[in-house]
Design an enzyme around this catalytic site. Structure first.
Site, mmCIF file in Angstrom:
data_model
loop_
_atom_site.group_PDB
_atom_site.id
_atom_site.type_symbol
_atom_site.label_atom_id
_atom_site.label_comp_id
_atom_site.label_asym_id
_atom_site.label_seq_id
_atom_site.Cartn_x
_atom_site.Cartn_y
_atom_site.Cartn_z
ATOM 1 N N PRO A 2 0.760 -1.308 -0.167
ATOM 2 C CA PRO A 2 0.183 -0.147 -0.046
ATOM 3 C C PRO A 2 0.898 1.339 0.073
ATOM 4 O O PRO A 2 1.979 1.266 0.116
ATOM 5 C CB PRO A 2 -0.820 -0.178 1.238
ATOM 6 C CG PRO A 2 0.153 -1.060 2.088
ATOM 7 C CD PRO A 2 0.615 -2.119 1.384
ATOM 8 N N CYS A 3 0.333 2.489 -0.235
ATOM 9 C CA CYS A 3 0.820 3.639 -0.344
ATOM 10 C C CYS A 3 1.675 4.011 0.945
ATOM 11 O O CYS A 3 1.229 3.641 1.927
ATOM 12 C CB CYS A 3 0.004 4.699 -0.693
ATOM 13 S SG CYS A 3 -0.954 5.406 0.723
#
Length: 273
Positions: free
Chosen positions: A172-173
């Site tokens: 994920p970011c």
């Protein structure tokens, strides 16, 4: 599982044209693969480039898109310019996905794609994901979730289809590395990103470096905690992290667990009268 793959293909036949919000993670990679297999040139993958995406992960996305054969474009997003995002509230992902889909929707219209689709899977619906609501509000569709395809099934189908990245760890970011309420800056994102790249180069793939103030908290898989301590030159590791700007370097003894930072939300809810 194969029945769900057939349903996924049928969904794209129905759409006829689709723009895939393509992060390079295995979920959106599978969506891009099936979309291209069904639609060919009537499918396109678009990746958003921003400071919360590692350059290495962007390059992976390029490589994977080329492997699939789908047309791949990169656009810039500017979520950090929004104080509602940068201040890192509990619904930060809402503002991230708002920026993403406010960018993709006009492009899809301009390029003649009636649908924007993402890689949200059925398991994501059971976690705290405010970004899902932002995408829905902007008309995006989630084929995997619509059909009920879970994360495990995503990997199984990707392997069946011959995708070399079928077992790629979730990534994920980088903004997800910070506790809610701590301001996110480009410098902090770069610092935590470089720390994770350092660990990847040591051979640790499924890892996180959580950042809180000047402290880095390393998470490896629970069954690798002892191995990490034994195999890693800890003094060299600390020196490397301090050169990136961290003062303190710690190891999470529980190990990596997806959505761990969200546990504070449940803790707060339990303590609310």
């Amino acid at each position: 599982m194969y029945e769900k793959l057939d349903l996924l293909k049928a969904l794209f036949v129905e759409m006829d044209q689709a723009l895939v919000a393509y992060s390079g993670g295995i979920d959106s990679t599978l969506v891009a693969k099936v979309a291209f297999d069904v639609l060919g040139d009537r499918a396109i993958a678009v990746t958003a480039e921003s400071p919360s995406l590692l350059p290495e992960d962007l390059e992976d996305a390029r490589i994977q898109a080329a492997e699939i054969g789908i047309t791949h474009k990169i656009v810039q997003t500017h979520e950090l310019e929004n104080p509602n995002y940068a201040s890192n509230p509990v619904n930060r992902c809402y503002f991230c996905k708002s920026e993403l889909h406010d960018t993709l929707k006009p492009l899809a219209h301009e390029w003649g794609y009636p649908y924007v689709v993402d890689g949200v899977n059925a398991d994501d619906l059971h976690d705290y994901r405010p970004g899902i609501q932002a995408a829905k509000e902007r008309g995006a569709r989630s084929p995997l979730a619509e059909i009920g395809i879970t994360k495990a099934q995503v990997r199984a189908i990707a392997k069946h289809l011959g995708l070399s990245y079928w077992d790629k760890p979730a990534q994920p970011c980088l903004s997800s590395r910070f506790p809610y309420g701590e301001e996110i800056t480009i410098a902090k994102l770069q610092r935590v990103g470089r720390a994770e790249v350092y660990l990847r180069k040591l051979g640790w793939s499924n890892i996180r470096v959580r950042s809180e103030g000047d402290t880095a908290r390393i998470e490896v898989m629970p069954d690798q905690v002892k191995e990490f301590v034994v195999q890693t030159d800890l003094s060299t590791l600390v020196e490397a992290f301090q050169s990136l700007g961290f003062l303190y370097v710690t190891l999470d003894l529980e190990g990596y667990r997806s959505g761990k930072l969200n546990q504070v939300l449940q803790f707060t809810a339990d303590r609310t009268p």
